[in-house]
Motif scaffolding. Structure first.
Motif, PDB file in Angstrom:
ATOM      1  N   UNK A  49       0.856  -1.176   0.000  1.00 29.82           N
ATOM      2  CA  UNK A  49       0.000   0.000   0.000  1.00 29.82           C
ATOM      3  C   UNK A  49       0.893   1.227   0.000  1.00 29.82           C
ATOM      4  N   UNK A  50       0.936   1.929  -1.113  1.00 31.11           N
ATOM      5  CA  UNK A  50       1.678   3.186  -1.194  1.00 31.11           C
ATOM      6  C   UNK A  50       0.877   4.284  -0.489  1.00 31.11           C
ATOM      7  N   UNK A  51       1.518   5.454  -0.358  1.00 30.67           N
ATOM      8  CA  UNK A  51       0.828   6.591   0.251  1.00 30.67           C
ATOM      9  C   UNK A  51      -0.367   7.033  -0.588  1.00 30.67           C
ATOM     10  N   UNK A  52      -0.315   6.696  -1.853  1.00 31.92           N
ATOM     11  CA  UNK A  52      -1.421   7.030  -2.744  1.00 31.92           C
ATOM     12  C   UNK A  52      -1.490   5.937  -3.788  1.00 31.92           C
ATOM     13  N   UNK A  53      -2.644   5.781  -4.410  1.00 26.89           N
ATOM     14  CA  UNK A  53      -2.799   4.689  -5.367  1.00 26.89           C
ATOM     15  C   UNK A  53      -3.625   5.143  -6.545  1.00 26.89           C
ATOM     16  N   UNK A  65      -5.607   9.049  -2.002  1.00 26.93           N
ATOM     17  CA  UNK A  65      -4.632   9.028  -0.911  1.00 26.93           C
ATOM     18  C   UNK A  65      -5.311   9.413   0.391  1.00 26.93           C
TER      19      UNK A  65
END
Lengths: 349, 349
Positions: A49-53, A65
């Motif tokens: 899970x990135x900071x935003x997707x 995000x």
């Protein structure tokens, strides 16, 4: 690893196997947090899970995000929990190459919070959003009893639209890339710590909290497809951000210590407090891996904006070992720059 | 307005002007909460902040919704804070006529929470999301010190795509519309209260927490443009939801008491505790204003789905007075159904 006699280990009984519990360090943005996420995210059926997707619902690409804010104190030189919540989420979108479009705002409020404080924070959210050209479109407020929260927690979630020319991703760094930093490091973390503890540095320091989406737009425009990665080094500082990017791209990073801009007061505070400025949180700068052929053009575009006026090249991406970050020090030696382990400054954002 | 002698007012000194503070009732979903939002939302430069909002970034229309979850206890018959967080946000999207596409997940964790509990909640989030056909695409975890939060707070934000035929809005109710309810009321609130206080009802009750987006899709498909409003009566219960819809549409609502399905155990618990089931929170039913010419078709489509098997008509929309909700009681009299004032059951969701 040491085999010296350890008086504490010798006199304390070995700890019993006990319930694993969440530690403050699990929220640090560093090594412990990475372990927690590696434990939890597979349960979500997600990879990383990135900071935003990117949420692929067609063209243009929509990016999502979310960020919770628990900073204490809630008001500090350079901002407050409201403006920080807007900037933090706007910046997470910006690091994906997206322009923010709309935010949602969720409050968790402790019973007894002065209503005027909630009004001040809300006004600050509104002003920050206006300055970012982003709308607050929906919200939620929950109130919990006295003692069940510490004043006010704010969760902002943003959706943005990805710039057509944006091909940035944590895994896109390549050997030879220039490592660019948009401005001085350590201001946010030292300001929060100093304000919280009344250390006095806060009279001459302020958080760098600010939106970076206009800077990233300028970089992507100037860089053609040469801007490979973007990251804002918040919790865990520049060291943790570079370690994450190096690991994701399967490359190493060599930093040049004299090139890393540490303000004199941040350096003095870090010396006094035994902190490494590379581990201190920032809320208004970014680090990028950029194709060397485009690096000068991108640097010029950064310096043309106020939030990138002090942009500089701080190092180079090399082939490996994968995930390794080193720094050539002032005296010419090399040291390994690790991720933050545990928690240095809790509730920094 | 009464002029009778009030012994409390006569013996207590008048309260001094003092700092206005946030009360538990400000999070109730009722009248006090409406006042708080009327105070805060103009500061955001927004008109009214609905539970979800359309973010016009082209076609299809993208809808955004956010919700914080602070329920206690975190595990209860019929669900837990993780599944509830997924269902709550999915349902807010569904009430806008949207199909959920992606969710973000933000945890605020108290230091010391057993890690296994965080794992259980995360697994529950994943299972609920999978059952809803929605992906968790991004997340955030903050840890605060012991005593600075009560275990775990979860904020989910969802984006969805609006169904092309969906013209639902709180303001779209019209005189003559049928008032449809998808299932029995009061189950969530009474289950939480009973579990928290150990009242014993929880052994034979369970929360109705469940996703409603497939039900709303079926309704909108069957109703052509005849489904005017949709609302899930969560905090503040059916009474508050109907008051909000009546006020937004500038209409009145006449309910038929015998038609409102209140499970026997909910009725018994409410009698014992002095609660009105119309004010008790739900997490798995919805109320709709539907064009009378389409009402039977919509009811049939609802009953064809498990979550709408008990769908029924509970009243009629009439011209006015605007915002008034009344109920014809079992004995034939009429009583006014007000919004919940203050807080009946804190931390119900």
């Amino acid at each position: 690893m040491t085999t010296r006699f350890d008086p504490i280990a010798a006199t304390c009984p070995a700890p019993q196997a006990e319930t694993e519990r969440v530690l403050l360090g699990h929220g640090s943005g560093g090594q412990l947090m990475a372990e927690l996420l590696a434990d939890l995210t597979p349960r979500l059926g997600a990879g990383t899970l990135e900071d935003a997707a990117i949420v692929t619902t067609g063209t243009p690409e929509i990016v999502l995000s979310t960020d919770g804010f628990v900073v204490t104190p809630r008001f500090f030189p350079g901002g407050d929990i409201g403006s920080l919540a807007v900037h933090g989420t706007v910046n997470d979108l910006a690091m994906m190459g997206a322009v923010p479009v709309a935010l949602s705002l969720a409050y968790i409020v402790e019973e007894g919070l002065p209503l005027d404080e909630l009004r001040r924070v809300t006004t600050s959210v509104a002003e920050a959003a206006r300055a970012c050209d982003v709308r607050i479109v929906t919200g939620d407020t929950k109130v919990v009893g006295k003692g069940a929260a510490d004043g006010l927690f704010v969760t902002t979630t943003g959706i943005g639209v990805r710039l057509p020319g944006a091909h940035v991703a944590a895994a896109n760094g390549r050997p030879g890339d220039a490592v660019l930093l948009s401005g001085p490091i350590g201001l946010h973390g030292i300001t929060i710590l100093s304000t919280r503890e009344g250390l006095g540095f806060e009279s001459s320091l302020a958080s760098d909290s600010r939106p970076l989406h206009r800077l990233t737009t300028a970089m992507i425009t100037a860089g053609a497809c040469g801007v490979h990665t973007l990251r804002d080094p918040t919790r865990g500082g520049l060291a943790s951000a570079l370690n994450e990017l190096a690991a994701a791209s399967g490359v190493a990073v060599e930093l040049d210590e004299p090139a890393v801009p540490v303000p004199a007061q941040v350096a003095a505070a870090c010396d006094l407090l035994g902190l490494d400025p590379l581990h201190v949180a920032n809320e208004g700068c970014l680090v990028a891996f950029v194709d060397p052929a485009r690096a000068e053009a991108v640097l010029a575009a950064m310096r043309a904006r106020p939030e990138g006026a002090c942009a500089t090249r701080i190092g180079t991406v090399v082939a490996g070992p994968s995930g390794r970050v080193t720094m050539r020090t002032l005296v010419g030696s090399r040291r390994v720059i690790d991720m933050l382990v545990g928690e240095q400054l809790p509730r920094i954002c």
